[in-house]
Design a protein around this motif. Sequence first.
Motif, PDB file in Angstrom:
ATOM      1  N   GLU A 129     112.483  48.589 114.717  1.00 60.50           N
ATOM      2  CA  GLU A 129     111.894  48.809 113.401  1.00 60.50           C
ATOM      3  C   GLU A 129     110.375  48.897 113.482  1.00 60.50           C
ATOM      4  OE1 GLU A 129     115.376  46.670 110.693  1.00 60.50           O
ATOM      5  OE2 GLU A 129     113.455  45.656 111.018  1.00 60.50           O
ATOM      6  N   ALA A 130     109.774  48.100 114.351  1.00 60.03           N
ATOM      7  CA  ALA A 130     108.314  48.142 114.508  1.00 60.03           C
ATOM      8  C   ALA A 130     107.859  49.502 115.030  1.00 60.03           C
ATOM      9  CB  ALA A 130     107.856  47.037 115.453  1.00 60.03           C
ATOM     10  N   ALA A 131     108.716  50.144 115.824  1.00 62.01           N
ATOM     11  CA  ALA A 131     108.396  51.464 116.360  1.00 62.01           C
ATOM     12  C   ALA A 131     108.736  52.575 115.377  1.00 62.01           C
ATOM     13  CB  ALA A 131     109.148  51.690 117.670  1.00 62.01           C
ATOM     14  N   GLY A 132     109.356  52.205 114.261  1.00 64.04           N
ATOM     15  CA  GLY A 132     109.724  53.194 113.261  1.00 64.04           C
ATOM     16  C   GLY A 132     110.921  54.039 113.659  1.00 64.04           C
ATOM     17  N   GLU A 133     111.744  53.539 114.564  1.00 65.10           N
ATOM     18  CA  GLU A 133     112.888  54.295 115.052  1.00 65.10           C
ATOM     19  C   GLU A 133     114.187  53.849 114.386  1.00 65.10           C
ATOM     20  OE1 GLU A 133     111.113  55.018 119.569  1.00 65.10           O
ATOM     21  OE2 GLU A 133     112.864  53.726 119.250  1.00 65.10           O
ATOM     22  N   GLY A 176     112.206  60.961 110.918  1.00 62.88           N
ATOM     23  CA  GLY A 176     113.559  61.481 110.944  1.00 62.88           C
ATOM     24  C   GLY A 176     113.833  62.504 112.014  1.00 62.88           C
ATOM     25  N   ASN A 177     112.838  62.760 112.868  1.00 63.20           N
ATOM     26  CA  ASN A 177     113.013  63.741 113.936  1.00 63.20           C
ATOM     27  C   ASN A 177     113.794  63.137 115.096  1.00 63.20           C
ATOM     28  OD1 ASN A 177     111.305  65.719 112.627  1.00 63.20           O
ATOM     29  ND2 ASN A 177     109.560  64.449 113.246  1.00 63.20           N
ATOM     30  N   VAL A 178     114.663  63.933 115.702  1.00 61.03           N
ATOM     31  CA  VAL A 178     115.451  63.469 116.836  1.00 61.03           C
ATOM     32  C   VAL A 178     114.550  63.396 118.068  1.00 61.03           C
ATOM     33  CG1 VAL A 178     117.383  63.980 118.378  1.00 61.03           C
ATOM     34  CG2 VAL A 178     117.584  64.450 115.923  1.00 61.03           C
ATOM     35  N   ILE A 179     114.508  62.221 118.691  1.00 64.63           N
ATOM     36  CA  ILE A 179     113.682  62.055 119.885  1.00 64.63           C
ATOM     37  C   ILE A 179     114.522  61.794 121.135  1.00 64.63           C
ATOM     38  CG2 ILE A 179     111.652  61.281 118.620  1.00 64.63           C
ATOM     39  CD1 ILE A 179     112.385  58.419 119.268  1.00 64.63           C
ATOM     40  N   ALA A 180     115.828  61.538 120.950  1.00 60.14           N
ATOM     41  CA  ALA A 180     116.716  61.324 122.108  1.00 60.14           C
ATOM     42  C   ALA A 180     118.156  61.457 121.665  1.00 60.14           C
ATOM     43  CB  ALA A 180     116.487  59.950 122.727  1.00 60.14           C
ATOM     44  N   GLY A 181     118.994  61.932 122.587  1.00 58.45           N
ATOM     45  CA  GLY A 181     120.423  61.969 122.348  1.00 58.45           C
ATOM     46  C   GLY A 181     120.902  63.189 121.595  1.00 58.45           C
ATOM     47  N   SER A 182     122.213  63.222 121.364  1.00 58.60           N
ATOM     48  CA  SER A 182     122.849  64.338 120.671  1.00 58.60           C
ATOM     49  C   SER A 182     124.149  63.878 120.053  1.00 58.60           C
ATOM     50  CB  SER A 182     123.133  65.476 121.653  1.00 58.60           C
ATOM     51  OG  SER A 182     123.956  66.460 121.061  1.00 58.60           O
TER      52      SER A 182
END
Length: 214
Positions: A129-133, A176-182
Amino acid sequence: MYLVILFAAIAAFLALRLYSVLGKRTGHEQPLPRPAEERVGAPQMPRTIDMPPEVRETGPRAVETGAEGGLRALVAADPAFDVNQFVEGAKSAYRMILEAFWKGDRETLDWLVEPDVRESFVEAIDAREAAGETLDNRLISIERAAISDIALEGRVARITMRFDADIAAITRDKDGNVIAGSLSDAVETHDVWTFSRDLASGDPNWKLSDTDEA
């Protein structure tokens, strides 16, 4: 006799939630903390210390060979223990605990896991949460769930479950941008979770007391 409190609650709970929000670590997203069913309710029907015949028949084994001795000791200590009910409850626990972790649901984790495990989960949630993820995960299927070890330490029973599952997951940033995975590709995962219960306690429920990877 013990009341199977959590199994009914689990069924009602899961019926209200979409499987699409469930998840598990896949290598694409933040791993589960260590140390890590939902409580698995104790069964009602008494059992003998013989290996249940359904464990030996066709289909995936509910109890791996190395755990048979521990199973006999557990049933001797707790004649109400039922293998199949425990395994089904553990599978539901697997879903619910993962869902709570991915969503950052600290309150649900309070009654599903042991305190030291909860602390590890919460630390990971706080960091995320601190990283905004945020994590967007889907449990596609549980291919196999089996008891791999059973140990008695005094009156405390510890049951280790192996879960083989297919998971799709993604990690999103604060925008909301995808930064990893699918979400279009499922990844095969193998987890080892241990559930514990004090057999001398009036509480029939099991809690997650440790997690690891197979």
